[in-house]
Scaffold this active site. Structure first.
Site, PDB file in Angstrom:
ATOM      1  N   ASP A  66       0.787  -1.229   0.000  1.00 30.71           N
ATOM      2  CA  ASP A  66       0.000   0.000   0.000  1.00 30.71           C
ATOM      3  C   ASP A  66       0.829   1.295   0.000  1.00 30.71           C
ATOM      4  O   ASP A  66       1.215   1.789  -1.031  1.00 30.71           O
ATOM      5  CB  ASP A  66      -0.989  -0.031   1.175  1.00 30.71           C
TER       6      ASP A  66
ATOM      7  N   GLU B 121      -4.151  -6.930  12.937  1.00 29.52           N
ATOM      8  CA  GLU B 121      -3.606  -6.828  11.585  1.00 29.52           C
ATOM      9  C   GLU B 121      -2.105  -6.552  11.601  1.00 29.52           C
ATOM     10  O   GLU B 121      -1.357  -7.083  10.790  1.00 29.52           O
ATOM     11  CB  GLU B 121      -4.345  -5.713  10.836  1.00 29.52           C
TER      12      GLU B 121
END
Length: 813
Positions: free
Chosen positions: A577, A774
């Site tokens: 990302d 996460e």
């Protein structure tokens, strides 16, 4: 479980018969049938706290809802159905789970002051995937009032053609005792769903409405809805509750209103319908069973059968977990066993079946050219044209990263998900792999994020729903397939895969049929290989970078790669990302992580081709791999910085390295492309071990502390610790620790310390919060971002099961 034993025995007998006659096709057909039967049903709606469905596009599915019902805001604020972040729940998920037999899930609902336990079991038999049952138990917390009231709703939806009808004893105000549904559908044949009366106290009231709305009855609301409505269980429930509440308010007003539990009740309208809502109301703790009996099984299950199955399933899971994930020192204490069981069970319990159309824009690439400067601005304008269309329907069998936040398929996550699952159930793993490759188009493209159907799209912002056929994603499934090939080859010594006797090594269980029966495994690889090759060729064509156009000096003029689909601040297709990349974006960029991934694909495909005896392909792929290994050094190694870097071109269109030390710098090491005696390996280890750059007490940071972008902006991949990258580092360190070479001792020390740091970090956060996360904070070790991220964070189980190479174990290496 006697029925399960008979089921497996049938598969073994069929396999033995096929072996005896030499008819391999009979074996393949029978094992395939048995696998499909044992995996047909499951909690395959992972977006729900508990939702059961079969792996059939349109069929019967069910979902559980519950909430406190003390006042008039409880139903709106405290009703649980879909897994959500931010609800007042202190951990939830599977404590034990096997996809073939079932397991136990506990939901610690602090907001409603109750623990909900769902004990799900599957009983094989018949021709429609057998029968299943769930025991639903609600246990009030110690700080909850004894008369706390809980409303439970159970939703049934039959999406294909057929009948679904309720039967029960009682009056027009509700059923008393047990309740039975009979059904028939195209996909399931005849079946019964049986709701036992169970145990638990029901509330009473002195209000005059009590005779019409008693607390001890089961309410059933039957209706028919269209396909685009029937999946919206919570909305349909609220619609009926609102109608009921308005009717009571109109009759009694606010001053004489009945208790909330007597107001929020679905109308008792039992009968036929493709949508059925079952409601029960309890005061205090409770328990009841929902039992699905397939007509083709010939036997209807009872609660006694369910009790035996729950006990047997729990025992077999514990024994199998200890054998397969043999946790090594220093993680052998009981607390790590419990932790490991939870992490793995939630990964496996997050496997879902999805069906529906997805948004694809096939005109997008033609609207602009990624070879032009300023391409990312043209891309943004092209997206605004919104020329996407719904394609499909597709179906996908996949594990999900996070049930509350990412309940859908992610291509690059899946390879990491399947690493532990393959240890537990290789046949299930291969079914998931095959499912992913079945979504591939004729060019070789697999959508990197699979959002199938309107229910899945409700969890995704509109701007992220569209998939583009020139966007790639890290090909992690190759990791799993190569591992399968190597394990299969070991079952037959070191010889190339051949047609051997199917009787060799038969372990008599479906989890490993494709490993135990060599011909089955070889057949799977031979059928999959053309798809692997097609995806490989698609990667090399669509993601190719420009070497000749900028007169770059390199061993090969072909092996350079660039992620398509980047913006100024993100390269979502890389999976990393917001990781810093060259600025501004330029069509002359080359990305070292993508080069490494293509190297991994090449190496894996070569090994598979070699094992299958495809020597022409193996020779070609060996040449490609040699070129990639040379070009990694020619195009991406910075001697000045001592690491691999992305590349771009400067104002004079000269090759220029842009070094942001972090995960990107490590990729040639992560995918195993560095030789044990390579000096570049030593410098890579220096970078990993440097506390001023990547090393922390909680794991390896995603970006160097010295980088100008460390911890800035979105800070998604700009400092936090991520488990998949750390897992790959640990694996490579373990390999080095077992090989002769100049870095062996150093790798052994780093491996031991990093392994301990990672387990301590994830375990501590899980113990404190009840969740896997996460990512993890590099300074504190605290879990961050998405909670209940039991996808690739569950790799911690494999890390705990890795060899302890410290202490006396060093002498054995």
């Amino acid at each position: 479980m006697a029925r399960l034993a008979r089921f497996v025995a049938a598969a073994v007998l069929a396999a033995t018969a096929a072996t005896a006659t030499g008819d391999a096709s009979v074996l393949m057909s029978e094992i395939g049938r048995q696998n499909n039967q044992s995996l047909l049903w499951g909690p395959y709606k992972p977006n729900l706290y508990f939702g059961v469905r079969p792996r059939v596009p349109k069929s019967l599915w069910t979902g559980l809802m519950w909430g406190r019902i003390e006042d008039f805001n409880d139903v709106k604020d405290g009703l649980r159905y879909t897994c959500e972040q931010g609800e007042d729940i202190h951990g939830y998920g599977w404590d034990e789970y096997d996809a073939r037999t079932g397991g136990v899930q506990t939901i610690h609902d602090e907001g409603n002051k109750i623990d909900i336990t769902t004990s799900f079991v599957k009983i094989p038999g018949g021709t429609h995937g057998g029968s299943w049952a769930v025991r639903i138990n609600g246990e009030l917390h110690e700080n909850a009032p004894e008369n706390s009231k809980t409303v439970v709703y159970y939703y049934l939806a039959q999406e294909d053609a057929g009948d679904l009808e309720v039967h029960g004893e009682g009056s027009e105000v509700g059923f008393k005792g047990d309740v039975t549904f009979t059904g028939k559908s195209e996909s399931l044949g005849d079946y019964k769903l049986f709701f036992t009366e169970g145990k638990g106290k029901h509330p009473t009231s002195s209000h005059e409405i009590g005779e019409r709305r008693p607390g001890h009855v089961t309410l059933v609301s039957s209706a028919d809805f269209e396909e685009d409505v029937i999946w919206q269980a919570k909305a349909l429930l609220f619609q009926q509750l609102q109608i009921a509440a308005v009717a009571v308010q109109d009759e009694y007003g606010r001053d004489n209103a009945p208790p909330a539990w007597q107001v929020y009740r679905v109308p008792h309208k039992p009968g036929k319908g493709n949508s059925q809502i079952v409601q029960r109301t309890y005061e205090g703790s409770f328990e009841f069973d929902v039992i699905f009996s397939s007509g083709s099984a010939g036997v209807e299950l009872t609660s006694k059968d369910v009790t035996k199955a729950i006990e047997s399933t729990s025992t077999s899971f514990s024994e199998r977990f200890s054998a397969i994930f043999d946790l090594k020192a220093p993680f052998q204490a009981e607390k790590y066993q419990k932790f490991g069981k939870s992490m793995f069970s939630n990964l496996l319990g997050g496997v879902g079946y999805f069906y529906g159309q997805q948004m694809i824009d096939r005109s997008y690439a033609s609207e602009y050219d990624e070879e032009d400067e300023g391409f990312w601005e043209e891309a943004a304008a092209a997206r605004e044209l919104k020329k996407q269309k719904l394609e499909g329907p597709y179906e996908l069998f996949t594990s999900v990263p996070s049930r509350p936040f990412f309940p859908r398929g992610f291509l690059w996550d899946e390879g990491f998900h399947l690493a532990p699952i393959a240890d537990w159930d290789m046949d299930l793993t291969l079914q998931i792999v095959k499912s992913w490759f079945n979504t591939m188009d004729n060019d070789g493209w697999i959508p990197r994020e699979q959002i199938l159907g309107p229910e899945a799209r409700t969890k995704v912002p509109e701007e992220f729903q569209v998939q583009y056929p020139h966007y790639a994603n890290p090909p992690t499934l190759f990791l799993v397939i190569e591992d399968f090939m190597e394990r299969l080859r070991k079952t037959n010594g070191t010889q190339p895969l051949g047609r051997e006797s199917l009787a060799q090594g038969h372990r008599k269980q479906l989890h490993t049929a494709h490993l135990d029966n060599h011909e089955l495994g070889e057949d799977f690889l031979r059928k999959l290989y053309p798809l692997l090759r097609r995806q490989y060729d698609w990667f090399r064509k669509t993601q190719r970078g420009d070497i000749k156009g900028y007169d770059r000096e390199a061993y090969s003029t072909k092996e350079g790669y660039r992620w398509r689909g980047r913006t100024e601040t993100h390269v979502l297709t890389s999976g990393l990302d917001d990781y810093p990349r060259p600025q501004p974006p330029h069509p002359g960029e080359l990305h070292v992580d993508l080069m490494a991934w293509v190297g991994l694909m090449t190496k894996s495909l070569r090994n598979i081709a070699d094992a299958l005896g495809l020597q022409e392909d193996a020779t070609e792929l060996s040449k490609n791999l040699d070129a990639i290994e040379h070009n990694l050094n020619d195009l991406h190694w910075s001697e000045k910085d001592g690491c691999y870097c992305d590349a771009t071109v400067d104002a004079f269109e000269e090759h220029q390295l842009v070094c942001h030390k972090g995960y990107v710098s490590l990729f040639p090491f992560l995918v195993g492309l560095l030789k044990p005696n390579d000096a570049k390996l030593g410098k890579t280890l220096d970078l990993i071990a440097d506390e001023e750059h990547l090393w922390s007490a909680h794991g390896i940071r995603s970006l160097s502390k010295q980088d100008e972008f460390y911890g800035t902006g979105e800070n998604y991949w700009r400092s936090p610790i991520w488990m998949p990258m750390n897992y790959m580092i640990v694996k490579q360190l373990q390999t080095l620790a077992k090989q002769e070479g100049p870095y062996r001792n150093r790798a052994r020390d780093m491996y031991t310390r990093l392994r301990r740091n990672l387990v301590d970090t994830v375990y501590k956060s899980w113990e404190e919060t009840g969740f896997a996360w996460e990512q993890y904070n590099p300074e504190t070790g605290a879990g961050q971002r998405t909670q209940h991220f039991t996808g690739w964070t569950s790799l911690i189980v494999k890390i705990m099961a890795m060899d302890d190479v410290s202490g006396h174990a060093r002498d054995e290496l």
